[in-house]
Design a protein around this motif. Structure first.
Motif, mmCIF file in Angstrom:
data_model
loop_
_atom_site.group_PDB
_atom_site.id
_atom_site.type_symbol
_atom_site.label_atom_id
_atom_site.label_comp_id
_atom_site.label_asym_id
_atom_site.label_seq_id
_atom_site.Cartn_x
_atom_site.Cartn_y
_atom_site.Cartn_z
ATOM 1 N N HIS A 321 -8.955 3.731 -16.751
ATOM 2 C CA HIS A 321 -7.870 4.354 -16.001
ATOM 3 C C HIS A 321 -8.398 5.035 -14.741
ATOM 4 C CE1 HIS A 321 -4.243 7.308 -15.926
ATOM 5 N NE2 HIS A 321 -3.958 6.194 -15.275
ATOM 6 N N LEU A 322 -9.519 5.730 -14.854
ATOM 7 C CA LEU A 322 -10.123 6.373 -13.690
ATOM 8 C C LEU A 322 -10.590 5.328 -12.680
ATOM 9 C CD1 LEU A 322 -11.175 8.898 -12.222
ATOM 10 C CD2 LEU A 322 -13.301 8.654 -13.551
ATOM 11 N N TRP A 323 -11.216 4.261 -13.169
ATOM 12 C CA TRP A 323 -11.674 3.160 -12.299
ATOM 13 C C TRP A 323 -10.491 2.548 -11.545
ATOM 14 C CZ3 TRP A 323 -10.026 -1.911 -13.076
ATOM 15 C CH2 TRP A 323 -10.682 -2.900 -12.331
ATOM 16 N N LEU A 324 -9.382 2.306 -12.252
ATOM 17 C CA LEU A 324 -8.184 1.721 -11.646
ATOM 18 C C LEU A 324 -7.628 2.620 -10.548
ATOM 19 C CD1 LEU A 324 -5.721 -0.275 -11.643
ATOM 20 C CD2 LEU A 324 -4.711 1.204 -13.405
ATOM 21 N N ARG A 325 -7.450 3.902 -10.847
ATOM 22 C CA ARG A 325 -6.869 4.827 -9.875
ATOM 23 C C ARG A 325 -7.798 5.043 -8.685
ATOM 24 N NH1 ARG A 325 -6.077 9.934 -12.856
ATOM 25 N NH2 ARG A 325 -7.625 9.053 -14.265
ATOM 26 N N ASN A 326 -9.082 5.009 -8.935
ATOM 27 C CA ASN A 326 -10.043 5.144 -7.841
ATOM 28 C C ASN A 326 -9.909 3.995 -6.856
ATOM 29 O OD1 ASN A 326 -12.329 6.182 -6.403
ATOM 30 N ND2 ASN A 326 -13.606 4.676 -7.437
ATOM 31 N N LEU A 327 -9.810 2.770 -7.358
ATOM 32 C CA LEU A 327 -9.640 1.612 -6.483
ATOM 33 C C LEU A 327 -8.307 1.690 -5.739
ATOM 34 C CD1 LEU A 327 -10.915 -1.321 -8.738
ATOM 35 C CD2 LEU A 327 -12.106 -0.290 -6.794
ATOM 36 N N TYR A 328 -7.242 2.012 -6.445
ATOM 37 C CA TYR A 328 -5.899 2.003 -5.850
ATOM 38 C C TYR A 328 -5.748 3.081 -4.783
ATOM 39 C CZ TYR A 328 -0.793 1.992 -5.526
ATOM 40 O OH TYR A 328 0.500 1.919 -5.067
ATOM 41 N N TRP A 329 -6.169 4.301 -5.072
ATOM 42 C CA TRP A 329 -5.908 5.418 -4.166
ATOM 43 C C TRP A 329 -6.979 5.599 -3.097
ATOM 44 C CZ3 TRP A 329 -1.178 6.872 -3.990
ATOM 45 C CH2 TRP A 329 -0.383 6.879 -5.137
ATOM 46 N N ASN A 330 -8.175 5.103 -3.338
ATOM 47 C CA ASN A 330 -9.263 5.326 -2.389
ATOM 48 C C ASN A 330 -9.642 4.095 -1.573
ATOM 49 O OD1 ASN A 330 -9.646 8.073 -2.825
ATOM 50 N ND2 ASN A 330 -11.016 7.731 -4.566
ATOM 51 N N ASN A 331 -8.867 3.021 -1.695
ATOM 52 C CA ASN A 331 -9.140 1.826 -0.911
ATOM 53 C C ASN A 331 -7.806 1.203 -0.490
ATOM 54 O OD1 ASN A 331 -9.748 -0.993 -0.180
ATOM 55 N ND2 ASN A 331 -11.804 -0.584 -0.972
ATOM 56 N N ASP A 332 -7.533 1.198 0.805
ATOM 57 C CA ASP A 332 -6.245 0.704 1.305
ATOM 58 C C ASP A 332 -5.963 -0.730 0.875
ATOM 59 O OD1 ASP A 332 -5.753 3.107 2.513
ATOM 60 O OD2 ASP A 332 -6.288 2.453 4.541
ATOM 61 N N SER A 333 -6.992 -1.559 0.809
ATOM 62 C CA SER A 333 -6.775 -2.969 0.470
ATOM 63 C C SER A 333 -6.165 -3.120 -0.916
ATOM 64 C CB SER A 333 -8.094 -3.748 0.548
ATOM 65 O OG SER A 333 -8.547 -3.828 1.876
ATOM 66 N N PHE A 334 -6.622 -2.331 -1.861
ATOM 67 C CA PHE A 334 -6.074 -2.413 -3.213
ATOM 68 C C PHE A 334 -4.636 -1.900 -3.247
ATOM 69 C CE2 PHE A 334 -10.575 -2.715 -3.963
ATOM 70 C CZ PHE A 334 -10.685 -3.549 -5.069
ATOM 71 N N ARG A 335 -4.388 -0.788 -2.599
ATOM 72 C CA ARG A 335 -3.050 -0.202 -2.640
ATOM 73 C C ARG A 335 -2.025 -1.054 -1.891
ATOM 74 N NH1 ARG A 335 -4.250 3.826 -0.248
ATOM 75 N NH2 ARG A 335 -3.126 3.753 1.727
ATOM 76 N N LEU A 336 -2.381 -1.523 -0.697
ATOM 77 C CA LEU A 336 -1.412 -2.224 0.148
ATOM 78 C C LEU A 336 -1.114 -3.647 -0.314
ATOM 79 C CD1 LEU A 336 -2.558 -1.004 3.682
ATOM 80 C CD2 LEU A 336 -0.662 -0.136 2.278
ATOM 81 N N THR A 337 -1.977 -4.220 -1.148
ATOM 82 C CA THR A 337 -1.699 -5.563 -1.664
ATOM 83 C C THR A 337 -1.028 -5.527 -3.034
ATOM 84 O OG1 THR A 337 -3.916 -5.755 -2.663
ATOM 85 C CG2 THR A 337 -3.635 -6.582 -0.404
ATOM 86 N N THR A 338 -0.772 -4.327 -3.554
ATOM 87 C CA THR A 338 -0.136 -4.181 -4.864
ATOM 88 C C THR A 338 1.327 -3.824 -4.679
ATOM 89 O OG1 THR A 338 -2.219 -3.393 -5.840
ATOM 90 C CG2 THR A 338 -0.197 -2.963 -7.070
#
Length: 371
Positions: A321-338
């Motif tokens: 869960h921490l790994w997932l949220r770290n990618l989503y919130w700390n990297n625009d590419s992960f957040r903007l493509t989801t």
């Protein structure tokens, strides 16, 4: 995204093998690297398409490779595009080559309640996009243009060559290797990005580890949720859902060990931990990309829709869960493509044998928790 159902003999789900398997390279007789020549056709709901879109963004290829987004609803004829407007001035051609997620997620678009959105909703840049290259109505048109005798299912993603008007590749694992290969780096127009800043998701020294990790994650987690969700016998379902969680346990232990090692190195409260918190070698790799597109869908759809409900990621796997949220919130590419709306609407409206009433659950709320 597969809509192929279980084998009638044992109730087990079987995935179709991809048909188009060409590469792009300077030495290829036909498919040579160029800017604006190749296009990705994707579904924002599909995890296999998502990983190609995510790789395109991470590699800063948004201005080099255009993206066309199919409608989230997969009907009996397959994937479709939005209608091409008669007034072409209403189409911003540049957006196909600039937006990370294929649809502009930087703007807060107020969504209607799920219940008020019909399956034939046709909202430009919200439900999908038209096909600007051929003005085709369906993804199947691309396949039949490439091979008039094609008779398998019409799947995303598709890597399309606008020069020869044919499909180069429709296998997501190979498409992300093509995008990562560096053949397009010279065409990147982002003046703020130097060649030394372009990430290599498959460094040579880690390739064998990445391949080994991907092999068991693909079969048991990426495809495992489908084998559980599309199973048509109780025996097949119970076997597969247990297998999914056994392998999530394996990822959890890997990330737990990773986190503990980083705590020893930087201190338990250091912000440096999240800068190195990835599944392999403390750096972002293709292994994270391929795992992410399944894990980000797990709580919103796989728990309820595919009955993978022994626990949730947020409640049962603190390190994942921490790994997932770290990618989503700390990297625009992960957040903007989801795109959670495409994800939830697609699964619940398209798989009518699983969800015949087409009701879309409102939860979990929020779809992803803050970091």
């Amino acid at each position: 995204m597969s809509k192929q159902w279980a084998d009638s003999k044992d109730g087990a789900f079987k995935r179709q093998v991809s048909s188009f398997r060409e590469v792009i390279s300077k030495t290829h007789p036909i498919y040579k690297p160029a800017a604006n020549r190749y296009w990705l056709y994707v579904s924002l709901a599909c995890p296999w398409a998502h990983r190609t879109l995510l790789t395109r963004s991470l590699k800063h290829l948004n201005t080099v490779i255009g993206v066309v987004v199919v409608h989230w609803h997969l009907d009996s004829k397959g994937w479709r595009f939005l209608r091409y407007p008669t007034d072409k001035s209403s189409i911003d051609e540049n957006i196909y080559h600039t937006v990370s997620g294929g649809i502009d997620n930087t703007q807060s678009i107020t969504m209607k309640p799920f219940a008020s959105i019909p399956n034939d909703s046709d909202r430009l840049w919200i439900d999908g996009t038209p096909d600007p290259l051929n003005q085709f109505q369906r993804l199947s048109d691309l396949y039949l243009k490439s091979n008039p005798n094609y008779s398998d299912r019409f799947t995303v993603p598709v890597l399309w060559d606008s020069e020869t008007n044919t499909i180069v590749n429709n296998e997501s694992s190979e498409i992300i290797r093509i995008l990562n290969s560096g053949v397009f780096d010279e065409f990147i127009k982002d003046s703020t990005t130097s060649s030394t800043e372009i990430i290599n998701l498959v460094p040579k020294e880690l390739e064998s580890q990445i391949d080994e990790f991907n092999s068991w994650v693909y079969d048991n987690i990426n495809n495992g949720v489908y084998k559980a969700g599309f199973a048509e016998s109780a025996i097949a379902y119970e076997k597969e859902v247990k297998n999914v969680f056994q392998h999530l346990d394996r990822v959890e232990q890997l990330l737990k060990s990773k986190h503990q090692a980083l705590e020893k190195k930087f201190g338990p409260d250091s912000k440096e931990i999240l800068k190195h918190y990835f599944v392999l070698n403390n750096q972002l790799t293709e292994a994270d990309v391929r795992l992410y597109t399944t894990i980000v869908r797990f709580d919103p759809v796989y728990v309820q829709h595919f009955k993978c409900n022994l626990t949730t990621i947020r409640d049962g796997y603190p390190y994942i869960h921490l790994w997932l949220r770290n990618l989503y919130w700390n990297n625009d590419s992960f957040r903007l493509t989801t795109n959670f709306n495409h994800i939830k609407l697609h699964y619940t409206r398209s798989h009518t044998r699983i969800n015949p009433l087409g009701l879309t659950p409102l939860g979990p709320n929020p779809h992803i928790l803050p970091l």
